[in-house]
Design a protein around this motif. Structure first.
Motif, PDB file in Angstrom:
ATOM      1  N   GLY A 171     102.777  87.748  64.213  1.00 28.76           N
ATOM      2  CA  GLY A 171     103.452  87.117  63.084  1.00 28.76           C
ATOM      3  C   GLY A 171     103.109  85.648  62.911  1.00 28.76           C
ATOM      4  O   GLY A 171     103.334  85.079  61.840  1.00 28.76           O
ATOM      5  N   VAL A 172     102.587  85.019  63.952  1.00 27.76           N
ATOM      6  CA  VAL A 172     102.137  83.628  63.866  1.00 27.76           C
ATOM      7  C   VAL A 172     100.617  83.560  63.755  1.00 27.76           C
ATOM      8  O   VAL A 172     100.073  82.812  62.949  1.00 27.76           O
ATOM      9  CB  VAL A 172     102.624  82.823  65.084  1.00 27.76           C
ATOM     10  N   GLY A 173      99.936  84.369  64.581  1.00 29.62           N
ATOM     11  CA  GLY A 173      98.479  84.323  64.600  1.00 29.62           C
ATOM     12  C   GLY A 173      97.844  84.797  63.306  1.00 29.62           C
ATOM     13  O   GLY A 173      96.872  84.198  62.813  1.00 29.62           O
ATOM     14  N   SER A 174      98.381  85.863  62.724  1.00 29.37           N
ATOM     15  CA  SER A 174      97.796  86.396  61.492  1.00 29.37           C
ATOM     16  C   SER A 174      97.922  85.432  60.316  1.00 29.37           C
ATOM     17  O   SER A 174      96.940  85.176  59.613  1.00 29.37           O
ATOM     18  CB  SER A 174      98.440  87.752  61.153  1.00 29.37           C
ATOM     19  N   PRO A 175      99.110  84.842  60.057  1.00 25.85           N
ATOM     20  CA  PRO A 175      99.178  83.836  58.990  1.00 25.85           C
ATOM     21  C   PRO A 175      98.299  82.625  59.273  1.00 25.85           C
ATOM     22  O   PRO A 175      97.697  82.068  58.355  1.00 25.85           O
ATOM     23  CB  PRO A 175     100.664  83.449  58.962  1.00 25.85           C
ATOM     24  N   LEU A 176      98.231  82.212  60.546  1.00 24.55           N
ATOM     25  CA  LEU A 176      97.412  81.059  60.893  1.00 24.55           C
ATOM     26  C   LEU A 176      95.950  81.303  60.545  1.00 24.55           C
ATOM     27  O   LEU A 176      95.243  80.406  60.053  1.00 24.55           O
ATOM     28  CB  LEU A 176      97.557  80.750  62.382  1.00 24.55           C
ATOM     29  N   THR A 177      95.497  82.541  60.769  1.00 26.45           N
ATOM     30  CA  THR A 177      94.126  82.890  60.407  1.00 26.45           C
ATOM     31  C   THR A 177      93.925  82.813  58.905  1.00 26.45           C
ATOM     32  O   THR A 177      92.896  82.332  58.419  1.00 26.45           O
ATOM     33  CB  THR A 177      93.794  84.312  60.893  1.00 26.45           C
ATOM     34  N   GLN A 178      94.923  83.283  58.147  1.00 25.70           N
ATOM     35  CA  GLN A 178      94.826  83.218  56.690  1.00 25.70           C
ATOM     36  C   GLN A 178      94.852  81.771  56.202  1.00 25.70           C
ATOM     37  O   GLN A 178      94.143  81.421  55.253  1.00 25.70           O
ATOM     38  CB  GLN A 178      95.979  84.005  56.049  1.00 25.70           C
ATOM     39  N   PHE A 179      95.648  80.922  56.861  1.00 27.57           N
ATOM     40  CA  PHE A 179      95.723  79.519  56.467  1.00 27.57           C
ATOM     41  C   PHE A 179      94.381  78.816  56.667  1.00 27.57           C
ATOM     42  O   PHE A 179      94.026  77.912  55.910  1.00 27.57           O
ATOM     43  CB  PHE A 179      96.781  78.784  57.286  1.00 27.57           C
ATOM     44  N   SER A 180      93.672  79.207  57.711  1.00 25.42           N
ATOM     45  CA  SER A 180      92.440  78.505  58.078  1.00 25.42           C
ATOM     46  C   SER A 180      91.266  78.864  57.182  1.00 25.42           C
ATOM     47  O   SER A 180      90.227  78.205  57.249  1.00 25.42           O
ATOM     48  CB  SER A 180      92.071  78.820  59.535  1.00 25.42           C
ATOM     49  N   LYS A 181      91.418  79.899  56.355  1.00 16.93           N
ATOM     50  CA  LYS A 181      90.324  80.291  55.460  1.00 16.93           C
ATOM     51  C   LYS A 181      90.398  79.472  54.176  1.00 16.93           C
ATOM     52  O   LYS A 181      91.430  79.462  53.510  1.00 16.93           O
ATOM     53  CB  LYS A 181      90.401  81.784  55.132  1.00 16.93           C
ATOM     54  N   ALA A 182      89.320  78.828  53.856  1.00 17.62           N
ATOM     55  CA  ALA A 182      89.273  78.014  52.634  1.00 17.62           C
ATOM     56  C   ALA A 182      88.918  78.915  51.457  1.00 17.62           C
ATOM     57  O   ALA A 182      87.771  79.305  51.294  1.00 17.62           O
ATOM     58  CB  ALA A 182      88.248  76.898  52.780  1.00 17.62           C
ATOM     59  N   GLN A 183      89.918  79.257  50.674  1.00 12.58           N
ATOM     60  CA  GLN A 183      89.688  80.106  49.511  1.00 12.58           C
ATOM     61  C   GLN A 183      90.163  79.371  48.264  1.00 12.58           C
ATOM     62  O   GLN A 183      91.290  78.862  48.222  1.00 12.58           O
ATOM     63  CB  GLN A 183      90.429  81.438  49.639  1.00 12.58           C
ATOM     64  N   HIS A 184      89.321  79.303  47.280  1.00 12.65           N
ATOM     65  CA  HIS A 184      89.668  78.597  46.048  1.00 12.65           C
ATOM     66  C   HIS A 184      89.396  79.489  44.843  1.00 12.65           C
ATOM     67  O   HIS A 184      88.872  79.061  43.830  1.00 12.65           O
ATOM     68  CB  HIS A 184      88.855  77.299  45.927  1.00 12.65           C
ATOM     69  N   GLY A 185      89.756  80.741  44.970  1.00 12.12           N
ATOM     70  CA  GLY A 185      89.523  81.693  43.884  1.00 12.12           C
ATOM     71  C   GLY A 185      90.680  81.714  42.906  1.00 12.12           C
ATOM     72  O   GLY A 185      91.531  80.824  42.872  1.00 12.12           O
TER      73      GLY A 185
END
Length: 399
Positions: free
Chosen positions: A157-171
């Motif tokens: 629950g912490v690691g998965s959102p953290l991974t999503q936060f670290s991805k730079a997406q500007h779509g």
């Protein structure tokens, strides 16, 4: 396609993704291709939904004697399926270790990593629920399973959102609530805590209370983080209108976090009153405002409010889906539908629980019964479609 993508289409995948389907020269898919590219984290949604249906069958207001046997069969099948999936993923990542990072950071499959922990939590609740019917409940094993699930749910629950936060997406701004799935395990901690605490004697309240307290704390963590994500989802609906027709069913995902939290808080409220009574010998002291009485009313109030929120998301999802039903492509992927059934499982269970706390008023009991049977029927259709897809090979060409 790997799981339920944010766009529910192949547009979210890049040409150099290691998760893109590959075929042999004749266009067929070999076992290694299926293992590497098709057996994604999204398969755990089938375990989540099946385990949830087993809980619905156990708690139906107008269930008949022996119905628990059917639920027990579904529970055992879910447990076996979870073990087989776990073994499959161990082989998958052993053959190609780089798929671990690739799957976690993938724009679609990454959203389903936490479903592994959520499936584990549902199976723990199933095991505790069916313990009295199928076997003798082992208190120490149940308590140990809760603490293990707590640790696992925090990691995912912490690691998965953290991974999503670290991805730079500007779509293009996303107008679906799929991001809430990353913290899904945290919204089940309270449910597991209340179920395990129900199997602890009131003489051992010193053992039960830490479980209840941690259940309240981490359930609160899960629902509050989910509400932040859901508020962004609603804000984007105002600014960018409804999702495309193909994505409308994904709106049901928003029902899950408040529904399971309503269920969890109502069950925790009962256990607080049971293990922490308002009497002079209680740990809270002589004053009745302390102890389980206060916690009961606080948690019950939270439960009602969150159930109302889940009802709002449910009605919004129903009407927007019905409005586009004639234009919607019915050839959706089976794993997508498992992911959409699970939130409605939570809403059904929460409605059944509140109906029980209110003394099963006839109208509410009938509504919860019809809703629950509808969810069970939809789950059965998806299971049959999935079995057909596996046997025909279609699901491994499209998932």
């Amino acid at each position: 396609m790997s799981g339920l993508s944010r766009r529910m289409s192949n547009s979210s995948q890049t040409s150099n993704s290691p998760l893109l389907p590959r075929s042999n020269g004749d266009g067929t898919h070999g076992w290694r291709d299926v293992l590497e590219n098709k057996m994604t984290w999204a398969w755990y949604t089938s375990i989540m939904s099946s385990g949830g249906v087993a809980l619905i069958l156990y708690n139906l207001p107008y269930g008949f004697p022996g119905l628990w046997v059917l639920g027990g069969i579904i529970y055992i099948a879910s447990l076996v399926g979870f073990i087989l999936l776990l073994a499959t993923h161990i082989v998958r990542f052993s053959l190609k270790p780089r798929l671990i990072r690739a799957s976690i950071t993938h724009p679609s499959e990454g959203l389903f990593v936490s479903t592994f922990a959520a499936a584990l939590g549902i199976l723990i609740v199933d095991g505790a629920t069916y313990a009295e019917k199928m076997h003798t409940a082992h208190g120490m094993a149940l308590r140990a399973s809760f603490w293990i699930f707590l640790v696992v749910s925090v990691i995912f629950g912490v690691g998965s959102p953290l991974t999503q936060f670290s991805k730079a997406q500007h779509g293009e701004p996303e107008t679906t609530p799929l991001a809430t799935q990353t913290v899904l395990p945290l919204t089940l901690v309270g449910y597991a805590a209340a179920t395990v605490a129900a199997h602890i004697s009131t003489r051992d309240h010193h053992i039960a209370m830490p479980i209840i307290y941690m259940g309240i704390a981490f359930q609160g963590m899960g629902i509050l983080v989910s509400l932040l994500s859901l508020s962004t989802f609603v804000d984007r609906l105002y600014h960018y209108s409804l999702p495309p027709i193909s994505q409308r069913p994904s709106m049901y995902v928003a029902v899950g976090p408040p529904a399971f939290s309503a269920l969890s808080f109502s069950l925790l409220a009962e256990q607080c009153l049971r293990h922490f009574p308002a009497e002079k010998t209680a740990p809270g002291g002589a004053n009745e405002i302390f102890g389980g009485v206060a916690l009961y009313y606080i948690l019950f109030t939270f439960s009602l409010m969150l159930w109302g929120l889940s009802l709002w998301f449910f009605l919004i999802s129903v009407f927007t889906t019905l409005a586009a039903l004639g234009q919607m492509d019915i050839a959706v992927q089976q794993l997508q539908m498992f992911a959409l059934i699970f939130p409605n499982v939570g809403f059904s269970l929460a409605t059944i629980q509140l109906s029980r706390l209110f003394g099963h008023p006839k109208v509410l009991a009938i509504i919860s019964e019809v809703l629950s049977l509808t969810v069970v029927g939809a789950w059965a259709i998806v299971v049959l479609a999935t079995c057909y897809g596996i046997l025909s090979g279609r699901i491994f060409r499209t998932v």
